[in-house]
Design a protein around this motif. Structure first.
Motif, PDB file in Angstrom:
ATOM      1  N   PRO A   4       0.837  -1.210   0.000  1.00 53.82           N
ATOM      2  CA  PRO A   4       0.000   0.000   0.000  1.00 53.82           C
ATOM      3  C   PRO A   4       0.873   1.260   0.000  1.00 53.82           C
ATOM      4  CG  PRO A   4      -0.740  -1.553   1.696  1.00 53.82           C
ATOM      5  CD  PRO A   4       0.567  -2.077   1.162  1.00 53.82           C
ATOM      6  N   MET A   5       0.276   2.364  -0.446  1.00 55.83           N
ATOM      7  CA  MET A   5       1.022   3.614  -0.562  1.00 55.83           C
ATOM      8  C   MET A   5       1.475   4.149   0.784  1.00 55.83           C
ATOM      9  SD  MET A   5      -0.864   5.859  -3.480  1.00 55.83           S
ATOM     10  CE  MET A   5       0.534   6.887  -3.853  1.00 55.83           C
ATOM     11  N   ALA A   6       2.647   4.766   0.776  1.00 56.10           N
ATOM     12  CA  ALA A   6       3.140   5.458   1.965  1.00 56.10           C
ATOM     13  C   ALA A   6       2.193   6.620   2.273  1.00 56.10           C
ATOM     14  CB  ALA A   6       4.546   5.975   1.713  1.00 56.10           C
ATOM     15  N   PRO A   7       1.903   6.887   3.552  1.00 56.79           N
ATOM     16  CA  PRO A   7       0.944   7.938   3.918  1.00 56.79           C
ATOM     17  C   PRO A   7       1.212   9.300   3.262  1.00 56.79           C
ATOM     18  CG  PRO A   7       1.530   6.643   5.845  1.00 56.79           C
ATOM     19  CD  PRO A   7       2.409   6.159   4.730  1.00 56.79           C
ATOM     20  N   ALA A   8       2.480   9.701   3.198  1.00 64.66           N
ATOM     21  CA  ALA A   8       2.803  11.017   2.598  1.00 64.66           C
ATOM     22  C   ALA A   8       2.426  11.048   1.120  1.00 64.66           C
ATOM     23  CB  ALA A   8       4.287  11.327   2.776  1.00 64.66           C
TER      24      ALA A   8
END
Length: 293
Positions: free
Chosen positions: A274-278
């Protein structure tokens, strides 16, 4: 021989939370594409996470796509592999299931010579009677299909096009200059579709079309009609969206976008994560700007 052109989508493969193929959502995504004017559907490309589908799933996803499309637009099945025998096997199954063409990624990881690349494609052409779209993506495969090799392959009857994602406009122009009457060039980089079409490419196999099919179609249609002023304007308008689709490895951003739009889950298979939060925050900001969420 078949001629594939226009706005073509490298469609995502939606998974449920447990990682299994979400057929219902997939069929809905295909309907969305056809409604919005997409010219060709391309299942099981890189964007469709072909690398983590097993053989049975790969065949089933292609079969489901062909069934849902129901001959309304052409289907080019992604059946490439870095093992020629495997690519032939997947290609033969796609043909049996009614695919209109094959998208064949250059063998990755093995790093074949140009002669090896030529023989790989020639062998598939001999074994499978379907139009072939070669796929050059050195950033993923570790090897470039040279303009010379592409021109050699253009002599084979069922090699009809090349999806060029080398980012090398000189190489792309050289193919069109030397063999444009024998092979079509299709953009494999959304942000280069406009300049490539200005050089003579016939369309794009797009990542961004998964979430903005109507806008990609408008740009491609304008360029195809020679209305470069409109095409340029649309190209520049779409640039930030195209770039956002690659802030992490494709298809993580585009699949996450489709999920934020309520079209499918955002599950990807390992080794994708999954994508990094930033990055997710950046993506959401861009999608809001384009009024997609």
């Amino acid at each position: 021989m078949a001629h594939f052109s226009g706005s073509m989508v490298a469609i995502i493969t939606p998974f449920r939370e447990d990682g299994t193929f979400d057929e219902e959502r997939y069929r809905e995504l295909i309907e969305f594409q056809i409604e919005k004017g997409t010219d060709v559907i391309v299942p099981c490309g890189t964007t469709g996470e072909s690398a983590t589908l097993d053989f049975e799933e790969h065949d089933y996803v292609i079969k489901t796509c062909i069934d849902q499309v129901n001959k309304r637009v052409p289907v080019i099945a992604g059946t490439g592999a870095n093992n020629t025998a495997e690519a032939i096997h997947l290609s033969q199954n796609a043909r049996k299931n009614g695919a209109d063409g094959l998208l064949l990624v250059c063998p990755y990881y093995n790093k074949p010579s140009q002669e090896g690349i030529y023989r790989h494609y020639r062998k598939i052409a001999e074994e499978v009677a379907l139009p072939q779209v070669l796929y050059n993506v050195p950033g993923r495969t570790g090897v470039n299909i040279s303009a010379e090799t592409t021109c050699r392959l253009a002599e084979l009857d069922n090699v009809v096009a090349i999806k060029e994602a080398s980012g090398d406009l000189t190489q792309i122009s050289e193919i069109i200059a030397r063999a444009g009457d024998k092979i079509d060039v299709i953009s494999g980089d959304d942000f280069l579709t406009f300049p490539m079409m200005a050089c003579g490419a016939v369309g794009v196999i797009s990542v961004t079309a998964n979430i903005a099919p109507d806008r990609v179609k408008r740009m491609v249609a304008a360029a195809a009609e020679g209305d470069y002023a409109t095409a340029r304007k649309l190209h520049l308008q779409l640039l930030e969206l195209h770039k956002a689709m690659f802030i992490e490895s494709n298809p993580v951003p585009v699949k996450t976008s489709a999920s934020l739009m309520g079209k499918c889950g955002d599950t990807v298979r390992l080794p994708l994560a999954p994508m990094a939060p930033a990055n997710l925050e950046k993506l959401q900001a861009v999608l809001k700007k384009y009024e997609l969420i």
